[in-house]
Design a protein around this motif. Structure first.
Motif, short mmCIF file in Angstrom:
data_model
loop_
_atom_site.label_atom_id
_atom_site.label_comp_id
_atom_site.label_asym_id
_atom_site.label_seq_id
_atom_site.Cartn_x
_atom_site.Cartn_y
_atom_site.Cartn_z
N MET A 1 -17.03 -1.58 -12.26
CA MET A 1 -15.67 -1.11 -12.37
C MET A 1 -15.17 -0.55 -11.04
N LEU A 2 -16.04 0.17 -10.35
CA LEU A 2 -15.65 0.80 -9.09
C LEU A 2 -15.29 -0.24 -8.03
N THR A 3 -16.08 -1.30 -7.92
CA THR A 3 -15.78 -2.34 -6.94
C THR A 3 -14.45 -3.02 -7.24
N GLN A 4 -14.16 -3.23 -8.52
CA GLN A 4 -12.90 -3.87 -8.90
C GLN A 4 -11.71 -2.97 -8.58
N ALA A 5 -11.87 -1.67 -8.79
CA ALA A 5 -10.79 -0.73 -8.49
C ALA A 5 -10.51 -0.69 -6.99
N VAL A 6 -11.57 -0.64 -6.20
CA VAL A 6 -11.40 -0.61 -4.73
C VAL A 6 -10.77 -1.91 -4.25
N GLU A 7 -11.24 -3.03 -4.79
CA GLU A 7 -10.68 -4.31 -4.39
C GLU A 7 -9.19 -4.38 -4.72
N HIS A 8 -8.81 -3.90 -5.88
CA HIS A 8 -7.40 -3.88 -6.27
C HIS A 8 -6.56 -3.03 -5.31
N LEU A 9 -7.06 -1.84 -4.98
CA LEU A 9 -6.34 -0.96 -4.07
C LEU A 9 -6.17 -1.60 -2.69
N VAL A 10 -7.26 -2.15 -2.17
CA VAL A 10 -7.24 -2.72 -0.82
C VAL A 10 -6.34 -3.95 -0.76
N ARG A 11 -6.41 -4.80 -1.78
CA ARG A 11 -5.57 -6.02 -1.80
C ARG A 11 -4.08 -5.69 -1.74
N ASN A 12 -3.71 -4.54 -2.28
CA ASN A 12 -2.30 -4.15 -2.27
C ASN A 12 -1.86 -3.49 -0.96
N ILE A 13 -2.81 -3.22 -0.07
CA ILE A 13 -2.49 -2.60 1.21
C ILE A 13 -2.39 -3.64 2.32
N VAL A 14 -3.25 -4.66 2.29
CA VAL A 14 -3.40 -5.60 3.41
C VAL A 14 -2.38 -6.73 3.37
N ASP A 15 -2.26 -7.43 4.49
CA ASP A 15 -1.38 -8.60 4.59
C ASP A 15 -2.07 -9.88 4.14
N PHE A 16 -3.40 -9.91 4.16
CA PHE A 16 -4.17 -11.09 3.78
C PHE A 16 -5.10 -10.75 2.60
N PRO A 17 -4.54 -10.62 1.39
CA PRO A 17 -5.35 -10.18 0.25
C PRO A 17 -6.44 -11.16 -0.15
N ASP A 18 -6.30 -12.44 0.18
CA ASP A 18 -7.33 -13.41 -0.17
C ASP A 18 -8.62 -13.22 0.63
N ASP A 19 -8.54 -12.52 1.75
CA ASP A 19 -9.71 -12.27 2.59
C ASP A 19 -10.46 -11.01 2.20
N VAL A 20 -10.00 -10.29 1.20
CA VAL A 20 -10.62 -9.03 0.79
C VAL A 20 -11.80 -9.32 -0.13
N SER A 21 -12.93 -8.68 0.17
CA SER A 21 -14.07 -8.70 -0.76
C SER A 21 -14.73 -7.34 -0.72
N VAL A 22 -15.23 -6.92 -1.87
CA VAL A 22 -15.91 -5.64 -1.99
C VAL A 22 -17.25 -5.90 -2.65
N ARG A 23 -18.31 -5.49 -2.01
CA ARG A 23 -19.66 -5.67 -2.55
C ARG A 23 -20.35 -4.31 -2.64
N SER A 24 -21.10 -4.15 -3.71
CA SER A 24 -21.83 -2.90 -3.94
C SER A 24 -23.30 -3.11 -3.62
N HIS A 25 -23.88 -2.14 -2.91
CA HIS A 25 -25.30 -2.18 -2.56
C HIS A 25 -25.91 -0.81 -2.86
N GLU A 26 -27.12 -0.83 -3.37
CA GLU A 26 -27.86 0.42 -3.58
C GLU A 26 -28.82 0.61 -2.41
N ASN A 27 -28.89 1.83 -1.90
CA ASN A 27 -29.87 2.14 -0.87
C ASN A 27 -30.41 3.54 -1.13
N ALA A 28 -31.23 4.03 -0.23
CA ALA A 28 -31.87 5.34 -0.42
C ALA A 28 -30.85 6.48 -0.51
N ARG A 29 -29.71 6.32 0.10
CA ARG A 29 -28.69 7.38 0.11
C ARG A 29 -27.70 7.27 -1.05
#
Length: 77
Positions: A1-29
């Motif tokens: 859900m979080l990645t979809q929300a961020v992607e939605h927000l960013v797509r509405n800010i940028v001029d090239f929304p088709d180039d937007v991608s958001v990926r989630s990664h887990e790490n030690a932090r």
């Protein structure tokens, strides 16, 4: 859900929304969201003095129940 929300927000800010991608990664932090945008949109997504990027990070922390980091990158990386 979080990645979809961020992607939605960013797509509405940028001029090239088709180039937007958001990926989630887990790490030690915790969770890391990598936001990729068109190189021409980097300035728009970071904003003046980083205000837009900081606002995006604030929204992500408000939506999340754990620590989440947000990295903004252009599509060349």
């Amino acid at each position: 859900m979080l990645t979809q929300a961020v992607e939605h927000l960013v797509r509405n800010i940028v001029d090239f929304p088709d180039d937007v991608s958001v990926r989630s990664h887990e790490n030690a932090r915790g969770e890391l969201l990598r936001v990729r945008v068109n190189p021409e949109d980097i300035g728009r997504i970071i904003g003046r003095s980083g205000r837009t990027a900081n606002a995006l990070r604030t929204v992500v922390q408000a939506l999340s129940d754990h620590d989440v980091r947000v990295d903004i990158m252009d599509v060349r990386h």
